[in-house]
Design a protein around this motif. Structure first.
Motif, mmCIF file in Angstrom:
data_model
loop_
_atom_site.group_PDB
_atom_site.id
_atom_site.type_symbol
_atom_site.label_atom_id
_atom_site.label_comp_id
_atom_site.label_asym_id
_atom_site.label_seq_id
_atom_site.Cartn_x
_atom_site.Cartn_y
_atom_site.Cartn_z
ATOM 1 N N ALA A 158 19.317 31.858 62.589
ATOM 2 C CA ALA A 158 18.852 33.140 63.132
ATOM 3 C C ALA A 158 17.377 33.364 62.803
ATOM 4 C CB ALA A 158 19.690 34.273 62.546
ATOM 5 N N GLU A 159 16.661 33.953 63.765
ATOM 6 C CA GLU A 159 15.252 34.271 63.507
ATOM 7 C C GLU A 159 15.150 35.382 62.462
ATOM 8 O OE1 GLU A 159 11.436 35.541 66.268
ATOM 9 O OE2 GLU A 159 13.229 34.721 67.225
ATOM 10 N N TYR A 160 16.037 36.369 62.587
ATOM 11 C CA TYR A 160 16.126 37.427 61.571
ATOM 12 C C TYR A 160 17.524 37.386 60.964
ATOM 13 C CZ TYR A 160 11.736 39.400 63.193
ATOM 14 O OH TYR A 160 10.415 39.589 63.510
ATOM 15 N N ASN A 161 17.610 36.872 59.763
ATOM 16 C CA ASN A 161 18.911 36.784 59.109
ATOM 17 C C ASN A 161 19.118 37.996 58.214
ATOM 18 O OD1 ASN A 161 21.205 36.261 57.685
ATOM 19 N ND2 ASN A 161 20.632 34.184 57.050
ATOM 20 N N LEU A 162 19.818 38.996 58.761
ATOM 21 C CA LEU A 162 20.169 40.184 57.970
ATOM 22 C C LEU A 162 21.661 40.131 57.631
ATOM 23 C CD1 LEU A 162 18.219 42.948 59.980
ATOM 24 C CD2 LEU A 162 17.316 41.201 58.446
ATOM 25 N N GLY A 163 22.215 38.938 57.685
ATOM 26 C CA GLY A 163 23.649 38.781 57.457
ATOM 27 C C GLY A 163 23.999 38.599 55.995
ATOM 28 N N SER A 164 23.131 37.947 55.272
ATOM 29 C CA SER A 164 23.440 37.602 53.886
ATOM 30 C C SER A 164 23.393 38.828 52.984
ATOM 31 C CB SER A 164 22.438 36.553 53.387
ATOM 32 O OG SER A 164 22.588 36.362 52.000
ATOM 33 N N SER A 165 24.189 38.793 51.947
ATOM 34 C CA SER A 165 24.224 39.915 51.004
ATOM 35 C C SER A 165 23.600 39.555 49.661
ATOM 36 C CB SER A 165 25.674 40.347 50.799
ATOM 37 O OG SER A 165 26.434 39.270 50.300
ATOM 38 N N CYS A 166 23.016 38.362 49.575
ATOM 39 C CA CYS A 166 22.426 37.928 48.302
ATOM 40 C C CYS A 166 21.060 38.565 48.081
ATOM 41 C CB CYS A 166 22.234 36.411 48.295
ATOM 42 S SG CYS A 166 23.775 35.494 48.379
ATOM 43 N N LEU A 212 23.755 40.693 69.900
ATOM 44 C CA LEU A 212 22.523 40.893 69.124
ATOM 45 C C LEU A 212 21.923 39.551 68.707
ATOM 46 C CD1 LEU A 212 20.625 42.885 67.606
ATOM 47 C CD2 LEU A 212 22.268 42.844 65.714
ATOM 48 N N TYR A 213 22.801 38.646 68.321
ATOM 49 C CA TYR A 213 22.321 37.317 67.916
ATOM 50 C C TYR A 213 21.766 36.557 69.121
ATOM 51 C CZ TYR A 213 22.192 32.546 66.280
ATOM 52 O OH TYR A 213 21.767 31.287 65.987
ATOM 53 N N GLU A 214 22.497 36.592 70.218
ATOM 54 C CA GLU A 214 22.080 35.804 71.388
ATOM 55 C C GLU A 214 20.843 36.382 72.067
ATOM 56 O OE1 GLU A 214 25.721 35.560 73.626
ATOM 57 O OE2 GLU A 214 26.648 34.391 71.993
ATOM 58 N N GLU A 215 20.786 37.693 72.152
ATOM 59 C CA GLU A 215 19.673 38.324 72.874
ATOM 60 C C GLU A 215 18.438 38.485 71.999
ATOM 61 O OE1 GLU A 215 19.775 39.443 76.151
ATOM 62 O OE2 GLU A 215 21.766 38.500 76.315
ATOM 63 N N LYS A 216 18.656 38.785 70.734
ATOM 64 C CA LYS A 216 17.517 39.156 69.884
ATOM 65 C C LYS A 216 17.376 38.288 68.632
ATOM 66 C CE LYS A 216 16.183 42.505 72.502
ATOM 67 N NZ LYS A 216 14.844 42.449 73.164
ATOM 68 N N GLN A 217 18.232 37.276 68.508
ATOM 69 C CA GLN A 217 18.147 36.342 67.370
ATOM 70 C C GLN A 217 18.208 37.040 66.006
ATOM 71 O OE1 GLN A 217 15.612 35.897 70.087
ATOM 72 N NE2 GLN A 217 17.464 34.982 70.940
ATOM 73 N N VAL A 218 18.967 38.143 65.980
ATOM 74 C CA VAL A 218 19.179 38.852 64.713
ATOM 75 C C VAL A 218 20.633 38.641 64.289
ATOM 76 C CG1 VAL A 218 19.191 41.082 63.525
ATOM 77 C CG2 VAL A 218 17.472 40.608 65.285
ATOM 78 N N LEU A 219 20.817 38.181 63.059
ATOM 79 C CA LEU A 219 22.171 37.965 62.541
ATOM 80 C C LEU A 219 22.554 39.114 61.615
ATOM 81 C CD1 LEU A 219 24.668 36.104 62.183
ATOM 82 C CD2 LEU A 219 23.441 34.992 60.302
ATOM 83 N N VAL A 220 23.649 39.799 61.968
ATOM 84 C CA VAL A 220 24.252 40.774 61.050
ATOM 85 C C VAL A 220 25.705 40.361 60.850
ATOM 86 C CG1 VAL A 220 22.745 42.683 61.772
ATOM 87 C CG2 VAL A 220 24.963 42.337 62.926
ATOM 88 N N CYS A 221 26.353 40.967 59.894
ATOM 89 C CA CYS A 221 27.756 40.632 59.628
ATOM 90 C C CYS A 221 28.627 41.684 60.305
ATOM 91 C CB CYS A 221 27.984 40.602 58.119
ATOM 92 S SG CYS A 221 29.577 39.921 57.685
ATOM 93 N N HIS A 222 29.335 41.266 61.357
ATOM 94 C CA HIS A 222 30.054 42.265 62.156
ATOM 95 C C HIS A 222 31.225 42.872 61.376
ATOM 96 C CE1 HIS A 222 33.554 39.742 63.133
ATOM 97 N NE2 HIS A 222 32.717 38.735 63.237
ATOM 98 N N GLY A 223 31.542 44.112 61.730
ATOM 99 C CA GLY A 223 32.512 44.885 60.961
ATOM 100 C C GLY A 223 33.918 44.327 60.943
ATOM 101 N N ALA A 224 34.287 43.540 61.967
ATOM 102 C CA ALA A 224 35.652 42.998 61.986
ATOM 103 C C ALA A 224 35.881 42.045 60.813
ATOM 104 C CB ALA A 224 35.932 42.307 63.316
ATOM 105 N N CYS A 225 34.800 41.512 60.245
ATOM 106 C CA CYS A 225 34.933 40.703 59.018
ATOM 107 C C CYS A 225 35.536 41.537 57.891
ATOM 108 C CB CYS A 225 33.568 40.175 58.568
ATOM 109 S SG CYS A 225 32.826 39.009 59.713
ATOM 110 N N PHE A 226 35.413 42.854 58.017
ATOM 111 C CA PHE A 226 35.954 43.766 56.999
ATOM 112 C C PHE A 226 37.059 44.647 57.588
ATOM 113 C CE2 PHE A 226 31.516 42.788 56.193
ATOM 114 C CZ PHE A 226 31.594 42.227 54.931
ATOM 115 N N GLU A 227 37.603 44.217 58.722
ATOM 116 C CA GLU A 227 38.674 44.957 59.413
ATOM 117 C C GLU A 227 38.196 46.342 59.853
ATOM 118 O OE1 GLU A 227 40.974 42.765 59.723
ATOM 119 O OE2 GLU A 227 40.503 41.512 57.995
ATOM 120 N N GLN A 228 36.903 46.465 60.155
ATOM 121 C CA GLN A 228 36.323 47.747 60.570
ATOM 122 C C GLN A 228 35.667 47.558 61.934
ATOM 123 O OE1 GLN A 228 36.110 50.553 58.043
ATOM 124 N NE2 GLN A 228 37.635 49.171 57.169
ATOM 125 N N GLU A 229 36.142 48.262 62.916
ATOM 126 C CA GLU A 229 35.536 48.146 64.242
ATOM 127 C C GLU A 229 34.253 48.990 64.354
ATOM 128 O OE1 GLU A 229 35.272 46.563 66.860
ATOM 129 O OE2 GLU A 229 36.713 45.077 66.189
#
Lengths: 379, 379
Positions: free
Chosen positions: B19-27, B327-344
């Motif tokens: 990802a060009e903007y990786n806002l997915g990681s929590s480290c 968001l990733y495909e159009e804008k190259q920004v990676l976030v962690c989607h809520g379904a990973c936490f069972e949250q829509e």
């Protein structure tokens, strides 16, 4: 989960650094980092510069490419890098395989002696475990007809250690193919813990060389003298299964860390150096064992070993744990008692550590202990 | 075992370095080995000499004493070194706890959002999992009365992440004590994943400080910027339980390896440096997030975070995975989607990586993406 005590760990680990003669371990003589760099001709300054500039972020989720390439080099051309999953030690590898494969309603055929994970984890999951035990009377050979009679359409995996732990018994290519034939007949996975593989002049076949549903596990701990990297791996040509294993690995350990993966890569890129060094070490010690045992009428080694351990049976009626405890307490010699492998009246002796005089000293103490038991009328 | 896909790993890991903007990681911003040595004033030559002369044997089965001492230093005096088990990462810690505790007939109360291990492993084992979901409407607060109504004499553990992943919601000492009171009422373990703990001027209480049947898990991955050590730990004052956990660890990973344990010890001996550095990093970025979100009518952060992530809800009807994919495909920004936490209708945004301009750049892209959805009439 209601899981059995892991006997070998409970027995060996607390005594590992306390015994005067530690013949319990099955590892080949560990190297220091400096020795590794020297024996492999790795530039020390360059190595430490690489470590120094390394980010302490996760590293490679799929495994460091250099490491996976080195692992692939341990097998025939049937195995390529995409079939390899790097995991946390051989223990991590076995654990992930068991949890990923076993489902309610399955059965598992486990060929004993074996590493305890391969029957105790399936049991804890609630899967039926069908045990075939190789015994001393038959020289620890596998009775293929009996294995064939044990499998059915619900058999998810057949598992074994090859070379065997603790006996060192090693299946030929033809024998492995017999097992493949049995596994194929019920479409089962054939899982080999191959952590002791390689100490031979001839290529030792991996189950992954021979079967598309073969699963091999291994690590740097035993024949590669580097347990401290904690790098293990799983190999399978079944890429759908690899994805299932990878999912289970996410629940287990995520990834291995870049420093340890780099060190493991250096080790495995130089596999032949380790095979040669450690084959020499174990052959010299094994010859001393075979010589010594000729003068020990109570003891017998029922099969030749291709590994860093042999399994010794005795003819007197003292439980395996009690014998090993007495030997440790009276003579400060640590061996791995047979009950760790569900085998009574026996113990595993390790000789990969690389000091044959020390080994002979330990053997002499064992002889003294047996003599003292005779003198006491205990045997 | 029939276990769910580990969503966060399946989503983030393949895209992590793309990802060009990786806002997915929590480290929090990872350090290199060199940076670690410099910031902690560790003598570089001495450090590499220590590594160089280190044996690549297993190392410490019980954990390196220096490491365990450093881990104990993260807690109040209620915690001592004998209560600590070093394991393979926070993932290894959570995994070992779940497998060791859950038995058929038990139930588990899991407070969501939570790390998926804590409900998917018990489910796979066949244990009843009772879910309480904290929601945005209540600012992700826990309804203690509801939790109290969910537990019974078969409740083996209550588990949660504190600080929460993904919301960063952090329980006060008083709130933790309320949970302890509930757990005590049915003699249940209270398990806290505390991997995000420490980014505060005030001491953040651990469950182990407060409850003799509390179990804390953590690692060097998040607030200590060193996921690559793969060192995690479990703390419990219940020493009989620790023995059970140690047995499960033997089936899981045996030990951690001496090099990584040494590096982790250096990190944790300097905990205050990391807390301060990373608190500054996340506070600056979080302020930028809060400022930005004022101009985003579709977005809301429903609770303040004390962690390196915040959880953003949106008011339009696009599934969480679909939004993150777009968001990733159009804008190259990676976030962690809520379904990973069972949250829509939500996503986690990480801001511990230490470049606020890059972070603002990513936020601007998210704003552009929402605008493009509006213009297309998609929302």
């Amino acid at each position: 989960m209601n899981i059995s005590k892991f006997k070998v760990e409970y027995w060996l680990n607390p005594l590992d650094d306390k015994a005067e003669y530690n013949l319990g371990s099955s590892c080949c003589q560990p190297v220091t980092v400096e020795q590794l760099l020297e024996m492999t001709g790795t530039d020390k300054e360059g190595f430490f510069q690489e470590i120094s500039s390394m980010s302490l972020h996760y590293g490679y989720f799929e495994g460091m490419p250099r490491l996976k390439k080195a692992i692939a080099g341990l097998y025939t051309d049937a195995v390529s890098e995409d079939m390899i999953l790097s995991v946390h030690g051989g223990t991590g590898a076995n654990s992930i395989v068991c949890y990923a494969l076993c489902e309610q309603g399955d059965n598992v055929v486990s060929i004993l002696p074996n590493y305890q994970q391969y029957y105790s984890i399936p049991e804890a999951i609630g899967v039926e475990v069908r045990i075939f035990t190789c015994d001393a009377a038959s020289g620890y050979a596998i009775d293929f007809d009996k294995i064939r009679a044990m499998v059915d359409e619900n058999t998810k995996m057949i598992n074994l250690a090859n070379p065997n732990n603790p006996t060192g018994y090693t299946l030929t290519k033809g024998q492995l193919e017999e097992l493949v034939d049995i596994a194929k007949s019920v479409d089962a996975y054939l899982v080999c813990d191959e952590i002791y593989r390689g100490l031979s002049d001839e290529y030792m076949y991996s189950i992954c060389d021979l079967y598309e549903k073969g699963i091999a596990t291994s690590s740097t701990s035993k024949v590669f003298s580097s347990a401290g990297t904690r790098v293990g791996w799983i190999v399978t040509r079944d890429l759908a299964l690899k994805d299932t294993l990878m999912n289970m690995r996410s629940y287990h350990s995520i990834c291995e860390g870049p420093i340890n993966e780099l060190i493991a890569a250096i080790v495995l890129e130089n596999k032949d150096l380790f095979y040669k060094r450690n084959k020499n070490i174990v052959e010299e010690a094994r010859a001393a064992l075979y010589e010594w045992i000729k003068g020990q009428p109570h003891f017998k080694v029922a099969c030749d070993s291709k590994s860093s351990t042999s399994f010794i049976c005795y003819d007197f009626d003292i439980p395996a744990l009690e014998f090993a405890q007495g030997l440790y307490e009276e003579k400060q010699v640590l061996v791995c008692h047979g009950a760790c492998f569900e085998q009574e009246h026996s113990f595993r002796i390790g000789y990969g550590f690389g000091d044959v005089d020390y080994f002979k000293g330990g053997l002499a103490r064992i002889g003294e202990y047996v003599k003292s038991l005779e003198e006491k009328g205990a045997i």
